[in-house]
Design a protein around this motif. Structure first.
Motif, PDB file in Angstrom:
ATOM      1  N   ALA A   1      33.452  23.596  -0.823  1.00  0.00           N
ATOM      2  CA  ALA A   1      33.638  23.854  -2.249  1.00  0.00           C
ATOM      3  C   ALA A   1      34.266  22.646  -2.937  1.00  0.00           C
ATOM      4  CB  ALA A   1      34.512  25.083  -2.456  1.00  0.00           C
ATOM      5  N   GLY A   2      34.481  21.576  -2.181  1.00  0.00           N
ATOM      6  CA  GLY A   2      34.990  20.355  -2.794  1.00  0.00           C
ATOM      7  C   GLY A   2      36.504  20.287  -2.867  1.00  0.00           C
ATOM      8  N   ILE A   3      37.188  21.204  -2.154  1.00  0.00           N
ATOM      9  CA  ILE A   3      38.651  21.172  -2.154  1.00  0.00           C
ATOM     10  C   ILE A   3      39.126  20.096  -1.180  1.00  0.00           C
ATOM     11  CG2 ILE A   3      40.702  22.502  -1.506  1.00  0.00           C
ATOM     12  CD1 ILE A   3      39.158  25.003  -2.440  1.00  0.00           C
TER      13      ILE A   3
ATOM     14  N   LEU B   1      35.279  29.005  -6.487  1.00  0.00           N
ATOM     15  CA  LEU B   1      36.122  28.200  -5.597  1.00  0.00           C
ATOM     16  C   LEU B   1      35.841  26.700  -5.774  1.00  0.00           C
ATOM     17  CD1 LEU B   1      38.278  28.502  -3.498  1.00  0.00           C
ATOM     18  CD2 LEU B   1      36.530  28.492  -1.744  1.00  0.00           C
ATOM     19  N   GLY B   2      36.906  25.955  -6.001  1.00  0.00           N
ATOM     20  CA  GLY B   2      36.782  24.509  -6.167  1.00  0.00           C
ATOM     21  C   GLY B   2      36.375  24.086  -7.567  1.00  0.00           C
TER      22      GLY B   2
ATOM     23  N   ARG C   1      28.404  16.669  -3.958  1.00  0.00           N
ATOM     24  CA  ARG C   1      28.725  16.618  -5.384  1.00  0.00           C
ATOM     25  C   ARG C   1      27.572  16.051  -6.201  1.00  0.00           C
ATOM     26  NH1 ARG C   1      34.157  17.386  -6.974  1.00  0.00           N
ATOM     27  NH2 ARG C   1      35.394  17.669  -5.102  1.00  0.00           N
TER      28      ARG C   1
ATOM     29  N   ALA D   1      36.316  25.976   2.082  1.00  0.00           N
ATOM     30  CA  ALA D   1      37.091  25.229   1.092  1.00  0.00           C
ATOM     31  C   ALA D   1      36.593  23.789   1.010  1.00  0.00           C
ATOM     32  CB  ALA D   1      38.571  25.263   1.466  1.00  0.00           C
TER      33      ALA D   1
ATOM     34  N   LYS E   1      27.005  32.829  -6.390  1.00  0.00           N
ATOM     35  CA  LYS E   1      27.830  31.631  -6.510  1.00  0.00           C
ATOM     36  C   LYS E   1      26.950  30.405  -6.752  1.00  0.00           C
ATOM     37  CE  LYS E   1      31.056  28.978  -3.640  1.00  0.00           C
ATOM     38  NZ  LYS E   1      31.702  28.900  -2.329  1.00  0.00           N
TER      39      LYS E   1
ATOM     40  N   LEU F   1      45.771  28.626  -5.469  1.00  0.00           N
ATOM     41  CA  LEU F   1      44.627  29.370  -4.932  1.00  0.00           C
ATOM     42  C   LEU F   1      44.018  28.627  -3.747  1.00  0.00           C
ATOM     43  CD1 LEU F   1      42.754  31.824  -5.424  1.00  0.00           C
ATOM     44  CD2 LEU F   1      41.331  30.302  -6.793  1.00  0.00           C
ATOM     45  N   HIS F   2      44.063  27.287  -3.813  1.00  0.00           N
ATOM     46  CA  HIS F   2      43.447  26.506  -2.748  1.00  0.00           C
ATOM     47  C   HIS F   2      44.206  26.646  -1.421  1.00  0.00           C
ATOM     48  CE1 HIS F   2      41.283  23.815  -5.909  1.00  0.00           C
ATOM     49  NE2 HIS F   2      40.822  25.042  -5.847  1.00  0.00           N
TER      50      HIS F   2
END
Lengths: 260, 426
Positions: free
Chosen positions: B310-312, A106-107, A78, B307, A159, B295-296
């Motif tokens: 992607a920070g999930i 995504l995310g 991050r 995922a 992306k 969606l997650h």
């Protein structure tokens, strides 16, 4: 090509150990905007570790990480993303069961209140793909499972640049591709740099490296053997740097003095 | 399919320049949508097709052999019979989306039903308090299971297998070694046993169709304004029209008098469980399709590592899936308690879980994760209910019913595995 551009990322004297094993020794590495910097080295030379340090996946043990001349502390992906550093991994990290737009966001989905703002995301995704001159996909609402290897790589790269990234690091983007698709991905890599992004390309393929790179950085057993302009070296010199850490005047002072 | 990057500014100056594909900026035709659908089915993405076909075939089969199958009374029975396992199956869809399994959902519904019955009957709680407590029990169960799976890292199969046995014991303990607690609360009994007034049935249907049409039209107009692809008006008309026609047919049939002896008791209208299930369906579909939270689930089920990068919060999504599953199992338990007028140690036991898993899988939810919708639970649940009901009418023993339902589940799982292999080969 702006050979005189000041580096956006400067690493100085980076050390990194995993337990008793020191993987990176005093590594310095510059990444310049508008250039493709190839990062080469044999298996186990420390390429992936170095990239993961830049991307915030591994914390560095010692040395300085300068971003736009400011010392920064990157402790997580991050943090890196906040600086504008994105890594495209070899295994792409795409979800096969989601479509192109969903994967690109995504995310970090755009929302209106509680609800996904699909229209805005579709517009932004289409704009980004257009900006990269990607005209290969018939619909950006198609599932990633239905895409070819080159198209997947394109989506992964798109992306990474969607968020106005300044630095994009590509880990072996052409490793699994055929000849035609490799050429297409390399064109895309070149276009990223021409758009002013600082691109790092990790590759084992010397043809790819010489085809698109402005600079070449060679790692040898965890040390930076040399970082040179691609036009100043020959193919065989780079191979020597990779395999023995030195080539003529270039490279580490005493190749045999290196210990792990 | 090859990737064609159009020539860049300096490279390949004489390369063939492909015309810009304009498909993303116009209304796609009905025919191309139909062709894309056929392509998806051929590629192994069957979606709801097997369930819909199975439903039609089974209904035709049973109504030929046993005309009573088509009676108004039986149609209403079918819905109330299926409702409990549909609710549990809808919760299971969330868990299955992640490629996990919850084998304890059946007995979790039993525990929650027991909590409901004890609070209502032994402690005299009002129905809303007891329902709240039952659903809260489900939520706590889900937190426990999800925590063990996501944080401790025990495979969900083992965690829920242990819970399957454990909850069976808890139901026995709660019910004092197997006594049965009857339910007298009118509101709870009404859920599975009473009907909406015929007029109210029509009003709710009209509201549902109007709401669905408004959402579809608004989204299409919004997209057209921004120059994005829109569904052709014909497709919208088909979607809205078929909902209206099927809904009207169902309400019309259910509004017929189905009492054997009309002087004693009038029996007509849409069973109250139907709007309950419709609300669960709408909320679940909204969460899964229209929110990033939903969606997650697909992202974690499709590629958990992607995922995570992607920070999930992958562990959070896992826990949420089990919480939703057990909470919906609690709703299923409440419906079962209402239908049975009582709770006994077998509530949520025997074949309840298998029927629910079967419902989700037959409806088209993949056991491998990443694919599934809330409506799968309803479609698959109807298939299972038709099999149970139809075979009962034909006079088969429970043994045969179990064997046939088990085989259907196996066939559905086989179709799932083969279609997955087919899409992987592509």
């Amino acid at each position: 090509m702006t050979a005189t551009a000041t580096p956006i990322v400067q690493l100085r004297g980076i050390d990194k150990s995993f337990g008793p094993v020191q993987v990176l020794h005093d590594v310095s590495f510059d990444i310049r905007p508008g250039e493709v910097t190839a990062l080469v080295g044999d298996n186990g030379a420390g390429k992936s570790t170095l990239v993961k340090c830049i991307g915030g996946i591994h914390p560095i043990d010692g040395g300085a990480y300068l971003f736009e001349d400011e010392q920064v502390h990157v402790h997580s992906p991050r943090d890196a993303a906040a600086l504008g550093v994105e890594i495209v991994y070899q295994d792409l990290a795409l979800c096969d069961n989601l479509d192109i737009v969903q994967n690109m966001f995504l995310g970090r989905e755009k929302r209106r209140g509680l609800v996904l703002d699909d229209a805005t995301m579709e517009e932004m995704a289409a704009k980004t793909l257009d900006g990269l001159s990607v005209r290969t996909v018939t619909s950006i609402r198609q599932q990633v499972a239905s895409l070819s290897g080159g198209q997947r790589q394109t989506v992964a790269i798109a992306k990474a640049v969607l968020w106005n990234s300044k630095v994009v690091i590509l880990d072996e983007p052409t490793a699994a591709l055929g000849v035609a698709q490799t050429a297409q991905v390399l064109e895309l890599v070149r276009r990223l740099a021409d758009n002013g992004i600082a691109v790092v390309l990790i590759s084992h393929n010397m043809n790819d490296v010489f085809a698109v790179s402005d600079r070449i950085a060679a790692l040898y057993l965890g040390r930076m053997a040399a970082q040179v302009k691609a036009s100043d070296v020959t193919y065989s010199q780079v191979v020597e740097l990779i395999t023995s850490g030195r080539s003529g005047d270039l490279g580490l002072a005493t190749a045999n003095g290196v210990t792990l | 399919m090859t990737a064609d990057l159009a020539p860049g500014k300096s490279e390949r100056p004489n390369g063939p320049r492909r015309p810009r594909k304009n498909a993303t900026h116009s209304s796609t035709s009905l025919r191309s949508i139909a062709r894309a659908y056929v392509g998806r089915v051929r590629g192994g993405e069957l979606g709801a097709l097997p369930a819909v076909l199975g439903l039609i075939v089974l209904c035709a089969f049973f109504s030929v052999l046993r005309p009573v199958f088509l009676s108004d009374l039986n149609f209403a029975n079918l819905l109330t019979q299926g409702a409990g396992s549909i609710a549990i199956a809808m919760g299971l869809v969330f868990v299955l989306l992640l490629g996990e399994i919850d084998l304890s959902a059946g007995y979790a519904s039993g525990v929650c039903a027991a909590v409901l019955a004890i609070l209502l009957t032994d402690h005299g709680w009002p129905w809303y308090g007891a329902v709240g407590a039952a659903i809260l029990t489900g939520t706590v169960i889900g937190l426990l299971l999800g925590g063990l799976v996501a944080k401790v890292g025990i495979p969900s199969f083992v965690v829920t297998l242990a819970a399957f046995l454990g909850f069976q014991g808890i139901v026995l303990m709660l019910l004092k070694e197997g006594t049965n607690i009857s339910i007298q609360d009118d509101t709870i009994l009404a859920v599975a046993n009473n009907n909406l007034s015929p007029a109210l049935g029509w009003v709710l249907l009209a509201l549902s169709v109007a709401g669905y049409a408004a959402i579809q039209l608004r989204r299409n107009r919004n997209r057209a304004r921004r120059g994005l692809t829109t569904a052709p008006p014909a497709l919208l008309a088909i979607r809205i029209g078929s909902l209206a026609v099927l809904g009207a047919a169902a309400v019309q049939v259910l509004n017929q008098e189905r009492s054997r002896n009309i002087i004693v008791d009038s029996l007509k209208g849409v069973p109250i469980v139907v709007p309950v299930i419709v609300v669960l369906l709408v909320v679940s579909t909204f969460v899964l399709q229209r929110t990033s939270f939903g969606l997650h689930f697909y992202a974690v089920g499709g590629n958990a590592e992607a995922a995570r990068r992607a920070g999930i919060n992958v562990a959070g999504i896992r826990i949420a899936a089990f919480v939703i599953c057990s909470s919906l199992a609690a709703v299923g338990g409440i419906i079962a308690a209402s239908r049975g007028n009582s709770v006994d140690p077998n509530t949520g036991g025997s074949n309840v879980l298998l029927l629910a898993v079967g419902a989700a899988v037959i409806g088209g939810t993949s056991l491998f994760g990443g694919r599934g919708r809330a409506v799968d639970a309803v479609l698959g649940g109807m298939v299972v209910a038709v099999i149970q009901n139809g075979m009962g009418l034909m006079g088969y023993s429970s043994g045969v019913k179990y064997a046939v339902t088990g085989s259907v589940l196996l066939v559905a799982a086989g179709v799932d595995a083969l279609s997955r292999r087919r899409s992987a080969l592509r």
